[in-house]
Design an enzyme around this catalytic site. Sequence first.
Site, PDB file in Angstrom:
ATOM      1  N   HIS A 242       0.804  -1.218   0.000  1.00 45.62           N
ATOM      2  CA  HIS A 242       0.000   0.000   0.000  1.00 45.62           C
ATOM      3  C   HIS A 242       0.846   1.282   0.000  1.00 45.62           C
ATOM      4  CE1 HIS A 242      -3.293  -2.704   1.279  1.00 45.62           C
ATOM      5  NE2 HIS A 242      -2.502  -3.124   2.242  1.00 45.62           N
ATOM      6  N   ASP A 243       1.701   1.409   1.002  1.00 48.22           N
ATOM      7  CA  ASP A 243       2.399   2.683   1.208  1.00 48.22           C
ATOM      8  C   ASP A 243       3.404   2.977   0.095  1.00 48.22           C
ATOM      9  OD1 ASP A 243       2.519   2.160   4.815  1.00 48.22           O
ATOM     10  OD2 ASP A 243       0.915   2.828   3.486  1.00 48.22           O
TER      11      ASP A 243
END
Length: 316
Positions: A242-243
């Site tokens: 995600h990040d």
Amino acid sequence: MKRIPIIIDCDPGVDDSFAIALAYSRPELEIVAITAVEGNVPASLTRRNALGLCETLGINCRVGFGMDRPLKRPYQRDASDTHGKSGVGSVVFDEITLAPDPLPAWEIIYQEAVKHEGELVLFAVGPLTNIAMCLMLHPDLPKHLKRLVIMGGGTFGNVRSTGLKAEFNAWIDPTAAKIVIEGTEVYMVGLNATHAAAVSVSDFDEMIALCGDKYSSGLVRELCRFSRRNHVENGSDNNCIHDALAVASLIDPLCVGFEHHYVYVEDREDAANVGETVIDLSDTSGKAKNCHVAMTVDKKRFADLLKDMCRHYASL
Ligand code: RIB
Ligand code: CA
């Protein structure tokens, strides 16, 4: 080449660690600070991991400690093993010599935003508690930033108790999420985008093979190995980094496509969907559009950035 100054406010976190490693592998980016917030694991661990990541990767930047609890609700740790006991998968930082910056995260963020007037890109890839604190204490923060990119929210969530309506970062601190997302212009890389950019097992195998076993490369290889194993053996969403996708959206704008929509955050504690980022995708609310929502991704370009990252650390 003029480098883009960035700050990553994070709750490391395996995917936070990938985001930091990816950013540091890019010559066009200059990490001026890493700031820690409560989230994937308690703040005592996210702080330790922020220091440990900088020390292991060799990042010479300010490391700031931020909030250890959300603005209003008590901190509730996510019980899943997505990030392992230490918070960084199988990696444990036991010998840390780096010391944190004496200022709290929100003061570092504001100081650096003013110093790099209009050039700083602020990534917030954990709960938005530190960013909200900064905005409350320094309401002029947005005018000093080039861009605020958050990993959070999305068209669906990953918190079971909300019926998968709320995404973890926004759910941990919905009050902060409301302040930030409704109060400033953000680029929101949410779960709909990160799931569409999921890394395949064969991509993980290629990344692992590209990594060396030297100190920093060994760390990146361990992150890949843990993520691959946790996804294959436990069905975790570690294949969604995600990040790192939030950071990739700046590195390669063709990786992520954004649409402008009105978004609000449900922050009522008694709401079943507390923490949900409610997105007016049809633009029929009549409300002013306040959020650039990630709606399309190029997963191959994203995977290629991750492989380039592995090659970089193996070459050191
Ligand atoms: O929902 C995913 C987000 O929550 C990621 O930033 C992960 O690191 C956690 O913070
Ligand atoms: Ca995170």
